[in-house]
Design a protein around this motif. Structure first.
Motif, PDB file in Angstrom:
ATOM      1  N   THR A  49       0.827  -1.214   0.000  1.00  0.00           N
ATOM      2  CA  THR A  49       0.000   0.000   0.000  1.00  0.00           C
ATOM      3  C   THR A  49       0.855   1.255   0.000  1.00  0.00           C
ATOM      4  OG1 THR A  49      -1.769  -1.140   1.197  1.00  0.00           O
ATOM      5  CG2 THR A  49      -1.791   1.275   1.232  1.00  0.00           C
ATOM      6  N   ASN A  50       1.886   1.275   0.851  1.00  0.00           N
ATOM      7  CA  ASN A  50       2.755   2.452   0.928  1.00  0.00           C
ATOM      8  C   ASN A  50       3.510   2.661  -0.376  1.00  0.00           C
ATOM      9  OD1 ASN A  50       4.153   4.632   2.477  1.00  0.00           O
ATOM     10  ND2 ASN A  50       5.929   3.337   2.076  1.00  0.00           N
ATOM     11  N   TRP A  51       4.001   1.578  -0.992  1.00  0.00           N
ATOM     12  CA  TRP A  51       4.772   1.716  -2.220  1.00  0.00           C
ATOM     13  C   TRP A  51       3.909   2.159  -3.393  1.00  0.00           C
ATOM     14  CZ3 TRP A  51       9.672   2.008  -3.856  1.00  0.00           C
ATOM     15  CH2 TRP A  51      10.662   1.798  -2.901  1.00  0.00           C
ATOM     16  N   VAL A  52       2.681   1.664  -3.442  1.00  0.00           N
ATOM     17  CA  VAL A  52       1.771   2.115  -4.508  1.00  0.00           C
ATOM     18  C   VAL A  52       1.485   3.601  -4.343  1.00  0.00           C
ATOM     19  CG1 VAL A  52      -0.566   1.945  -5.431  1.00  0.00           C
ATOM     20  CG2 VAL A  52       0.721  -0.135  -4.933  1.00  0.00           C
ATOM     21  N   ASN A  53       1.215   4.023  -3.101  1.00  0.00           N
ATOM     22  CA  ASN A  53       0.962   5.443  -2.849  1.00  0.00           C
ATOM     23  C   ASN A  53       2.194   6.286  -3.165  1.00  0.00           C
ATOM     24  OD1 ASN A  53      -1.676   5.046  -1.993  1.00  0.00           O
ATOM     25  ND2 ASN A  53      -1.078   4.746   0.145  1.00  0.00           N
ATOM     26  N   LEU A  54       3.374   5.780  -2.800  1.00  0.00           N
ATOM     27  CA  LEU A  54       4.619   6.512  -3.054  1.00  0.00           C
ATOM     28  C   LEU A  54       4.833   6.713  -4.556  1.00  0.00           C
ATOM     29  CD1 LEU A  54       7.983   5.904  -1.250  1.00  0.00           C
ATOM     30  CD2 LEU A  54       7.946   6.162  -3.714  1.00  0.00           C
ATOM     31  N   LEU A  55       4.627   5.650  -5.319  1.00  0.00           N
ATOM     32  CA  LEU A  55       4.824   5.747  -6.775  1.00  0.00           C
ATOM     33  C   LEU A  55       3.792   6.668  -7.409  1.00  0.00           C
ATOM     34  CD1 LEU A  55       5.673   2.035  -7.645  1.00  0.00           C
ATOM     35  CD2 LEU A  55       7.246   3.975  -7.540  1.00  0.00           C
ATOM     36  N   LEU A  56       2.538   6.575  -6.941  1.00  0.00           N
ATOM     37  CA  LEU A  56       1.500   7.443  -7.503  1.00  0.00           C
ATOM     38  C   LEU A  56       1.779   8.912  -7.181  1.00  0.00           C
ATOM     39  CD1 LEU A  56      -1.742   5.375  -6.770  1.00  0.00           C
ATOM     40  CD2 LEU A  56      -0.682   5.786  -9.001  1.00  0.00           C
ATOM     41  N   GLN A  57       2.262   9.168  -5.971  1.00  0.00           N
ATOM     42  CA  GLN A  57       2.558  10.545  -5.585  1.00  0.00           C
ATOM     43  C   GLN A  57       3.751  11.116  -6.344  1.00  0.00           C
ATOM     44  OE1 GLN A  57       3.019  10.310  -1.334  1.00  0.00           O
ATOM     45  NE2 GLN A  57       0.840   9.959  -0.960  1.00  0.00           N
ATOM     46  N   SER A  58       4.605  10.253  -6.863  1.00  0.00           N
ATOM     47  CA  SER A  58       5.790  10.721  -7.583  1.00  0.00           C
ATOM     48  C   SER A  58       5.547  10.916  -9.074  1.00  0.00           C
ATOM     49  CB  SER A  58       6.942   9.729  -7.391  1.00  0.00           C
ATOM     50  OG  SER A  58       6.661   8.492  -8.035  1.00  0.00           O
ATOM     51  N   THR A  59       4.358  10.544  -9.565  1.00  0.00           N
ATOM     52  CA  THR A  59       4.117  10.562 -11.009  1.00  0.00           C
ATOM     53  C   THR A  59       4.164  11.970 -11.604  1.00  0.00           C
ATOM     54  OG1 THR A  59       1.745  10.510 -10.500  1.00  0.00           O
ATOM     55  CG2 THR A  59       2.795   8.419 -11.091  1.00  0.00           C
ATOM     56  N   ILE A  60       3.536  12.919 -10.948  1.00  0.00           N
ATOM     57  CA  ILE A  60       3.508  14.284 -11.488  1.00  0.00           C
ATOM     58  C   ILE A  60       4.911  14.863 -11.524  1.00  0.00           C
ATOM     59  CG2 ILE A  60       2.458  16.566 -11.304  1.00  0.00           C
ATOM     60  CD1 ILE A  60       0.507  14.181 -11.766  1.00  0.00           C
ATOM     61  N   LEU A  61       5.656  14.650 -10.449  1.00  0.00           N
ATOM     62  CA  LEU A  61       7.040  15.105 -10.394  1.00  0.00           C
ATOM     63  C   LEU A  61       7.860  14.451 -11.498  1.00  0.00           C
ATOM     64  CD1 LEU A  61       9.383  16.588  -9.002  1.00  0.00           C
ATOM     65  CD2 LEU A  61       9.561  14.650  -7.421  1.00  0.00           C
ATOM     66  N   ALA A  62       7.606  13.173 -11.749  1.00  0.00           N
ATOM     67  CA  ALA A  62       8.360  12.448 -12.779  1.00  0.00           C
ATOM     68  C   ALA A  62       8.119  13.037 -14.164  1.00  0.00           C
ATOM     69  CB  ALA A  62       7.980  10.965 -12.757  1.00  0.00           C
ATOM     70  N   VAL A  63       6.877  13.362 -14.472  1.00  0.00           N
ATOM     71  CA  VAL A  63       6.560  13.920 -15.794  1.00  0.00           C
ATOM     72  C   VAL A  63       7.245  15.279 -15.973  1.00  0.00           C
ATOM     73  CG1 VAL A  63       4.707  14.739 -17.303  1.00  0.00           C
ATOM     74  CG2 VAL A  63       4.388  12.672 -15.942  1.00  0.00           C
ATOM     75  N   LEU A  64       7.160  16.127 -14.961  1.00  0.00           N
ATOM     76  CA  LEU A  64       7.820  17.431 -15.035  1.00  0.00           C
ATOM     77  C   LEU A  64       9.339  17.273 -15.158  1.00  0.00           C
ATOM     78  CD1 LEU A  64       5.892  19.423 -12.269  1.00  0.00           C
ATOM     79  CD2 LEU A  64       5.774  19.822 -14.726  1.00  0.00           C
ATOM     80  N   ALA A  65       9.900  16.341 -14.400  1.00  0.00           N
ATOM     81  CA  ALA A  65      11.347  16.158 -14.399  1.00  0.00           C
ATOM     82  C   ALA A  65      11.854  15.632 -15.740  1.00  0.00           C
ATOM     83  CB  ALA A  65      11.745  15.200 -13.277  1.00  0.00           C
TER      84      ALA A  65
END
Length: 332
Positions: A49-65
């Protein structure tokens, strides 16, 4: 007569290869150590659960980066990504929600706005000669002003289900958002590492004059990098709106620091010419792990910014050392 290769030259080449190899593994090693420490400190960390949330929360940052990686490989910077994210998503989704435009029209309008901002940034940098820091600082202010005037401070809600599905839907148990970001990462990696444009971009950032003399149209190549950054900012805005089920004028506010940190940590040189998408994604993961640790360990949120600032400084120092070593160290 065959050329005689000095054993010292072989040693220098081997040393260079070893240095680059260790550099590429260094960030991954830091992430693994960080994960091991967090696993010991928090029983919640290493759960699905934590890893899925972590990856989902990083998606927007990943696209911008990913978009910013192209710009920083030219030796430039784009401070407008957060503001472009906000203005493009706000106007595009407002056309859909309040003006009954088809979803494709609203999405296309959002992308067009991001591309136009990127094009303006690129033209001002390459044709007019204004430093990237000044140009993108100005367009950041313009974009923030436009979105505040357009929205009058209000959010766009009632986002269509077809767009919300991008963030909340699943295919065979895999979040659609992760699949979208994975596809974008694959495209960005291929474009940067396996195309003529990617090689031209790397050459332009490494030595623009030499690249121009070699026949590379450096102005067009660099402008293209800013266009890509604007396009990815608009995509990130749509995905963020899908996650939040709304688009607000303050979306993406202050994200510039975090995006720059992720790209620099990922190995993209502040001086241009070096960088890759895989490294950027690892940088995004490390930044996301820091934020995740702050939440899990109940650390005051202000420390999140302190840690990110220190990480940027350390990454910049390492970049300076790496650049100095690659230029001077091998000649000794």
């Amino acid at each position: 007569m065959p050329e005689i290769i000095s054993p010292f030259a072989i040693m220098r080449v081997s040393k260079r290869s070893l240095f680059r190899y260790l550099g590429s593994l260094g960030l991954l090693a830091v992430i693994l150590i960080f994960c091991a420490v967090l696993t010991m400190l928090s029983p919640v960390f290493f759960t699905a659960t934590n890893w899925v949330n972590l990856l989902l929360q990083s998606t927007i940052l990943a696209v911008l980066a990913m978009g910013l990686t192209f710009v920083m490989m030219t030796g430039g910077i784009d401070l407008s990504v957060g503001a472009v994210l906000a203005v493009s998503s706000m106007i595009g989704l407002d056309l859909i929600v309040d003006h009954q435009a088809p979803v494709l029209v609203g999405v296309a309008a959002s992308l067009l706005i991001g591309i136009l901002f990127g094009l303006v940034n690129g033209i001002m940098v390459t044709r007019v000669g204004i430093p990237p820091l000044i140009v993108t600082l100005a367009t950041m202010g313009v974009a923030r002003g436009i979105v505040l005037i357009y929205s009058d401070g209000a959010k766009v809600t009632k986002i269509p289900d077809s767009i919300i599905y991008w963030a909340n839907g699943e295919i065979e148990g895999i979040p659609v958002l992760l699949l979208i970001v994975g596809l974008l990462a694959m495209i960005a990696h291929i474009l940067l590492s396996h195309t003529i444009y990617g090689r031209s971009l790397r050459a332009s950032g490494g030595n623009e004059l030499a690249a121009r003399l070699a026949g590379v149209r450096t102005k067009g190549v660099i402008t293209g990098a800013y266009v890509l950054s604007g396009a990815t900012a608009s995509i990130a805005g749509l995905l963020l709106a899908a996650r939040l089920e709304s688009a607000g004028p303050n979306a993406g506010l202050g994200m510039e620091q975090t995006v720059i940190a992720a790209v620099v940590i990922g190995g993209t040189s502040l001086f241009g010419g070096q960088g890759h998408i895989v490294g950027t994604l690892l940088g995004v993961l490390l930044i996301s792990l820091v934020s995740n640790a702050v939440n899990l360990l109940n650390v005051p949120p202000a420390w999140d910014q302190v840690v990110k600032g220190l990480v940027i400084l350390i990454a910049a120092l390492l970049d300076v050392y790496r650049r100095k070593y690659s230029q001077d160290g091998y000649s000794k």
